[in-house]
Design a protein around this motif. Structure first.
Motif, PDB file in Angstrom:
ATOM      1  N   GLU A 189      21.177 -32.650 -41.398  1.00  0.00           N
ATOM      2  CA  GLU A 189      19.738 -33.856 -41.875  1.00  0.00           C
ATOM      3  C   GLU A 189      18.660 -33.185 -41.778  1.00  0.00           C
ATOM      4  O   GLU A 189      18.096 -33.414 -42.630  1.00  0.00           O
ATOM      5  CB  GLU A 189      20.582 -34.703 -41.734  1.00  0.00           C
ATOM      6  N   ASP A 190      18.477 -33.211 -40.633  1.00  0.00           N
ATOM      7  CA  ASP A 190      16.739 -32.777 -40.583  1.00  0.00           C
ATOM      8  C   ASP A 190      16.616 -32.284 -39.024  1.00  0.00           C
ATOM      9  O   ASP A 190      16.724 -32.583 -37.397  1.00  0.00           O
ATOM     10  CB  ASP A 190      16.049 -33.872 -40.199  1.00  0.00           C
ATOM     11  N   ASP A 192      14.658 -30.776 -36.929  1.00  0.00           N
ATOM     12  CA  ASP A 192      13.153 -31.169 -36.261  1.00  0.00           C
ATOM     13  C   ASP A 192      13.366 -33.265 -35.648  1.00  0.00           C
ATOM     14  O   ASP A 192      12.900 -32.634 -34.118  1.00  0.00           O
ATOM     15  CB  ASP A 192      12.124 -31.399 -36.497  1.00  0.00           C
ATOM     16  N   ALA A 193      14.109 -33.757 -36.735  1.00  0.00           N
ATOM     17  CA  ALA A 193      14.514 -34.995 -36.143  1.00  0.00           C
ATOM     18  C   ALA A 193      15.183 -34.813 -34.401  1.00  0.00           C
ATOM     19  O   ALA A 193      15.283 -35.801 -34.261  1.00  0.00           O
ATOM     20  CB  ALA A 193      14.984 -36.203 -37.250  1.00  0.00           C
ATOM     21  N   ALA A 194      16.655 -33.734 -34.953  1.00  0.00           N
ATOM     22  CA  ALA A 194      17.303 -33.787 -34.302  1.00  0.00           C
ATOM     23  C   ALA A 194      16.911 -33.690 -32.739  1.00  0.00           C
ATOM     24  O   ALA A 194      17.194 -33.442 -31.481  1.00  0.00           O
ATOM     25  CB  ALA A 194      18.743 -33.032 -34.388  1.00  0.00           C
ATOM     26  N   ALA A 195      15.980 -32.379 -32.725  1.00  0.00           N
ATOM     27  CA  ALA A 195      15.440 -31.264 -31.823  1.00  0.00           C
ATOM     28  C   ALA A 195      14.364 -32.690 -30.871  1.00  0.00           C
ATOM     29  O   ALA A 195      14.202 -33.135 -29.455  1.00  0.00           O
ATOM     30  CB  ALA A 195      14.686 -30.179 -31.862  1.00  0.00           C
ATOM     31  N   SER A 196      13.563 -33.848 -31.787  1.00  0.00           N
ATOM     32  CA  SER A 196      12.922 -34.694 -31.068  1.00  0.00           C
ATOM     33  C   SER A 196      13.606 -35.788 -30.587  1.00  0.00           C
ATOM     34  O   SER A 196      12.647 -36.566 -29.845  1.00  0.00           O
ATOM     35  CB  SER A 196      11.902 -35.441 -31.979  1.00  0.00           C
ATOM     36  N   LEU A 197      14.859 -36.099 -30.891  1.00  0.00           N
ATOM     37  CA  LEU A 197      15.588 -36.571 -29.826  1.00  0.00           C
ATOM     38  C   LEU A 197      16.317 -36.136 -29.031  1.00  0.00           C
ATOM     39  O   LEU A 197      17.637 -37.036 -28.177  1.00  0.00           O
ATOM     40  CB  LEU A 197      16.600 -37.676 -30.953  1.00  0.00           C
TER      41      LEU A 197
ATOM     42  N   PHE B  52       6.638 -28.694 -30.641  1.00  0.00           N
ATOM     43  CA  PHE B  52       6.860 -28.303 -32.506  1.00  0.00           C
ATOM     44  C   PHE B  52       6.012 -27.306 -32.480  1.00  0.00           C
ATOM     45  O   PHE B  52       5.644 -26.586 -33.254  1.00  0.00           O
ATOM     46  CB  PHE B  52       6.475 -29.067 -33.194  1.00  0.00           C
ATOM     47  N   HIS B  73      13.616 -30.220 -27.534  1.00  0.00           N
ATOM     48  CA  HIS B  73      14.525 -31.147 -27.167  1.00  0.00           C
ATOM     49  C   HIS B  73      13.886 -31.093 -25.323  1.00  0.00           C
ATOM     50  O   HIS B  73      14.826 -32.532 -25.202  1.00  0.00           O
ATOM     51  CB  HIS B  73      15.530 -30.125 -27.447  1.00  0.00           C
ATOM     52  N   PHE B  84       7.424 -39.444 -36.300  1.00  0.00           N
ATOM     53  CA  PHE B  84       6.992 -38.739 -37.129  1.00  0.00           C
ATOM     54  C   PHE B  84       5.933 -38.777 -37.976  1.00  0.00           C
ATOM     55  O   PHE B  84       6.100 -40.610 -38.186  1.00  0.00           O
ATOM     56  CB  PHE B  84       7.632 -37.381 -37.572  1.00  0.00           C
ATOM     57  N   LEU B  90      17.603 -39.784 -41.203  1.00  0.00           N
ATOM     58  CA  LEU B  90      19.265 -39.116 -41.716  1.00  0.00           C
ATOM     59  C   LEU B  90      19.449 -39.240 -42.342  1.00  0.00           C
ATOM     60  O   LEU B  90      20.766 -40.210 -41.745  1.00  0.00           O
ATOM     61  CB  LEU B  90      19.804 -38.459 -40.231  1.00  0.00           C
TER      62      LEU B  90
END
Lengths: 321, 254
Positions: A189-190, A192-197, B52, B73, B84, B90
């Motif tokens: 899905e995303d 970057d979102a996964a990495a940010s978590l 990032f 991560h 963000f 998701l």
């Protein structure tokens, strides 16, 4: 023609569908769950089949040990492919993977002394000495046939392939429904979102690729056992796209959709050649063999137009953004 | 006590210094606002701190450890978690799954453990689900727990992002315009949650926010950026009286 009615023929179609189920599960985990556009999946099949055959013929080790090593080599190849390419953007990754599978095929084609070259595995032991790698398999199959009280070798093969397919299917189902599978879907899905978590996106992509490599290699082993001899032509990029067809036909990110897609595909692909009623009877058998590719194409187009989620996919998921 | 220490961060894009020698601190358990006109470099700074983007020069220390070479991560796992500007729901995962994903140290995220210790995985998952549902209640999304996150509105997605970030058990949360697009009532509640979390768990916040009223009311420290540089750092009162800040926002006169 009686072919359509013969059990032997349908057992063969079933075996092909079983092999494609295992093969398609690899695409399902990589593409359906992780979103990795691996267009070189057939390379894992080739590496699995060739490694097992070469080791069995050229070294003294037994076929079963060779099969285990073949799976290991396929995982290594997956890691080798993934380490430099998984950081690429999705479209570049896709291009690189096709190149990877073609490199594997061309090596098989040109390294005559290792692989038997264009003549395939019949040439493994050199000219004049027909090479056999599947004696152990034949013995195993005969024993299984007697033990299961089955009538024919073909039906025995059918049972063996589908037993393996179902075991792998259940294992994969458990894996993708776990929190591990949730991380894969989040990357799809995303990322970057996964990495940010706190998720190590790169590591999970590698794992997904490796799991797919195992499934591809197992499919390759069964392919080798079913056909006894194979050549580099059997691992053309088209085979990868057959697996994508199966996954899209059944529905992405649905494990149980893969065997259904594979059976449908098997029937269409192997079956159309022998369909001797109109409109198929207007073509001769050689033309019908090509016609099946057109039929598969038309089905895919119709599916994309009318049911983009596949047979078992969820329509809801297609419209979310 | 200093939790986050930013020193001399510099990053340019095609000759423009988006962030230019930026230095400031965020104290543990504090609420620090990062303000400045559009294009001041606030989001770029966020991207560097959260890993990032790479800085050309400068250091980021979090809880005493260097962060500037770490991947996103690993920074998140250290307890420095971001949201963000446009929320990253998701969409094809359920609202509940979105929050569950953020559970830290989940054994079920290791493929080996899924098969080797299924009971430990299940019990961890059950505990995580209780916590996730509690957080969803906190942001009033519990009714939507089993729906696809893609069905949520923009404002609701901001709240989902917030719940997800809390699930990671962070020590410092970077919020990029948390109130933008959230209706004022919900915004007020969000602010209450922020204040509560700071009181109860000592969570620190660094937030980019354009609602200056809110910034002045809620924050302990205000960092003002303009054209990539840190213009000034001070309490809301000090910043309010600073003429350079007024100039930066309204354009310098003569």
């Amino acid at each position: 023609m009686s072919t359509v009615l013969s059990g032997e023929f349908w057992a063969f179609v079933g075996v092909v569908a079983g092999i494609y189920t295992i093969f398609g599960l690899g695409v399902q985990v990589q593409f359906g769950y992780t979103g990795l556009l691996n267009f070189g999946h057939v390379a894992f099949m080739a590496i699995g089949a060739y490694t097992m055959a070469i080791l069995t013929v050229k070294t003294g080790i037994g076929m079963w040990a060779a099969a285990v090593i073949a799976i290991g080599v396929s995982i290594l190849a997956g890691l080798l492919l993934g380490l430099p390419t998984l950081r690429l953007r999705a479209d570049y990754f896709a291009i690189t993977t096709i190149a990877f599978s073609e490199i594997v095929r061309y090596v098989a084609l040109n390294e005559d002394r290792l692989t038997g070259g264009s003549q395939g595995t019949i040439n493994l032991a050199g000219a004049g000495a027909a090479a056999q790698y599947d004696e152990s398999w034949q013995r195993f199959q005969t024993r299984a046939q007697a033990w299961l009280h089955l009538g024919s070798k073909d039906v025995t093969m059918l049972v063996l392939v589908w037993s393996a397919a179902l075991v792998l299917l259940v294992l994969l189902h458990l894996a993708v429904r776990s929190p591990w599978g949730r991380v894969l879907r989040s990357i799809r899905e995303d990322e970057d979102a996964a990495a940010s978590l706190g998720k190590n996106v790169f590591s999970y992509k590698l794992q997904s690729l490796a799991v797919g490599a195992v499934l591809g290699a197992v499919a390759g082993l069964f392919y080798a056992w079913q056909f006894s001899f194979f050549s580099p032509d059997d691992f053309a990029p088209l085979v990868t796209f057959f697996a994508y067809t199966i996954v899209i036909l059944g529905g992405t990110a649905r494990t149980w959709a893969v065997p259904v897609g594979a059976i449908l595909f098997g029937v269409i692909y192997a079956g159309t050649r022998f369909f001797d009623f109109p409109p198929f009877s207007y073509f001769d058998s050689a033309d019908r063999a090509y016609l099946r590719l057109a039929v598969i194409g038309v089905i895919l187009i119709a599916l994309m137009a009318f049911r983009p989620q596949g047979l078992f996919g969820k329509r809801d998921e297609m419209v979310l953004e | 006590m200093t939790l986050l220490e930013v020193r001399g961060l510099t990053r340019s894009f095609g000759g423009v210094r988006a962030v230019d020698e930026a230095s400031f601190d965020v104290a543990a358990g504090s609420i620090t606002a990062l303000i400045g006109p559009n294009g001041a470099g606030k989001s770029t700074l966020f991207n560097i701190v959260s890993g990032f983007l790479r800085a050309e020069r400068g250091t980021v220390r979090f809880a005493g450890r260097a962060m500037q070479r770490r991947t996103p991560h690993r920074i998140a796992r250290a307890g420095l978690v971001r949201t963000f500007q446009t929320p990253r729901a998701l969409t094809k995962l359920s609202v509940l799954e979105n929050v569950l994903l953020a559970a830290p140290h989940h054994p079920g995220e290791r493929l080996g453990r899924v098969f080797a210790t299924p009971r430990a995985v299940r019990s961890h998952e059950a505990a995580a689900e209780r916590e996730a549902r509690r957080l969803l209640e906190l942001v009033r999304l519990d009714r939507h727990a089993d729906e696809y996150a893609g069905t949520l509105s923009g404002g609701e997605r901001k709240l989902l992002d917030f719940a997800r970030v809390l699930m990671t058990e962070p020590r410092l949360i970077l919020l990029d315009e948390p109130m933008a697009g959230v209706n004022p009532t919900l915004g007020g509640q969000l602010l209450e949650h922020i204040l509560e979390l700071r009181e109860e768990r000592g969570v620190a916040f660094l937030l980019i926010e354009h609602d200056l009223d809110l910034v002045m009311r809620a924050s302990d420290t205000v960092v003002v950026m303009n054209e990539g540089r840190i213009l000034t750092v001070g309490t809301p009162d000090e910043v309010r009286r600073d003429e350079r800040v007024v100039d930066a926002y309204l354009g310098a006169q003569g």
